[in-house]
Design an enzyme around this catalytic site. Structure first.
Site, PDB file in Angstrom:
ATOM      1  N   ARG A  95      10.339   6.793   3.103  1.00  0.00           N
ATOM      2  CA  ARG A  95      11.218   5.913   3.854  1.00  0.00           C
ATOM      3  C   ARG A  95      11.318   4.580   3.121  1.00  0.00           C
ATOM      4  O   ARG A  95      10.315   4.068   2.617  1.00  0.00           O
ATOM      5  CB  ARG A  95      10.651   5.642   5.260  1.00  0.00           C
ATOM      6  N   ASN A 111       1.497   0.775  -2.447  1.00  0.00           N
ATOM      7  CA  ASN A 111       2.284   1.973  -2.726  1.00  0.00           C
ATOM      8  C   ASN A 111       1.915   2.485  -4.113  1.00  0.00           C
ATOM      9  O   ASN A 111       1.418   1.738  -4.958  1.00  0.00           O
ATOM     10  CB  ASN A 111       3.779   1.652  -2.674  1.00  0.00           C
ATOM     11  N   HIS A 113       3.825   4.590  -7.301  1.00  0.00           N
ATOM     12  CA  HIS A 113       5.150   4.999  -7.777  1.00  0.00           C
ATOM     13  C   HIS A 113       4.980   5.796  -9.065  1.00  0.00           C
ATOM     14  O   HIS A 113       4.212   5.391  -9.947  1.00  0.00           O
ATOM     15  CB  HIS A 113       6.024   3.768  -8.026  1.00  0.00           C
TER      16      HIS A 113
END
Length: 200
Positions: A95, A111, A113
């Site tokens: 999201r 996060n 990545h």
């Protein structure tokens, strides 16, 4: 005890790596921290079963039942804040978060990545790296800001791009490194961060 809340949308393999690291590394004793809850926007996320099997609270909040992205994020914040988190970890949470959500958890939202940021922010990172002729790819753990895939870099892992790599084969090798650097980055963040007295 400092609470970690992890958000997933699918298999939750990075979440599982963090949970295993927390157990094996005795984060509860060494860092006064634990994975308190795993939340997902998908009821069929396979990672929820892993979390439950490890005695971690789980919850599903289906984004499709909300009228807007803002309404979903507001409800998600309410559920996350039940656990008074010191850290919110995105582990394959598919999201794009609203600026209000990011601001609410500023400084405690991480996060991972699948690229060597700042290269290849966004989607399809492995194919884009191959198409660009990159000799190396990798993964990046970073703090989350309102700008997609930006924020302070906490850890990176470098993976060579092999001559016959496909996006799938490259992704698989990068993922093994994600499972190593994400738990390490979370532990280092906790080790360097004082206990928060004001969490809102």
């Amino acid at each position: 005890m400092r609470n970690i809340v992890i958000l997933i949308s699918g298999s939750g393999s990075n979440m599982a790596a963090i949970v295993r690291a927390a157990e094996q590394g005795r984060w509860d004793q060494r860092l006064n921290a634990r994975v308190a809850a795993v939340l997902s926007n998908r009821a069929d996320a396979q990672g929820l079963a892993f979390a439950r099997d490890h005695g971690i609270a789980t919850q599903v909040l289906d984004h499709k039942t909300f009228a807007s992205r803002e309404a979903f994020d507001a409800a998600l914040m309410t559920e996350i804040d039940r656990y008074t988190p010191d850290l919110v970890v995105l582990a394959g949470f598919m999201r794009i978060l609203t600026p209000g959500f990011v601001a609410h958890y500023a400084g405690r939202l991480l996060n991972i990545h699948p690229s060597l940021l700042p290269a290849f922010a966004g989607l399809n990172t492995h194919q884009r790296a191959i198409d660009a002729g990159c000799r190396f790819a990798g993964a990046t753990v970073h703090q989350v800001t309102a700008e997609l895939d930006h924020g302070a870099i906490l850890a990176q892992a470098v993976v060579p791009v092999l001559p016959h790599d496909t996006a799938k084969s490259l992704a698989a090798r990068v993922l093994t490194q994600e499972h190593l650097i994400y738990p390490q980055a979370v532990a280092e963040y906790l080790a360097q961060s004082p206990m928060r007295s004001n969490r809102g």
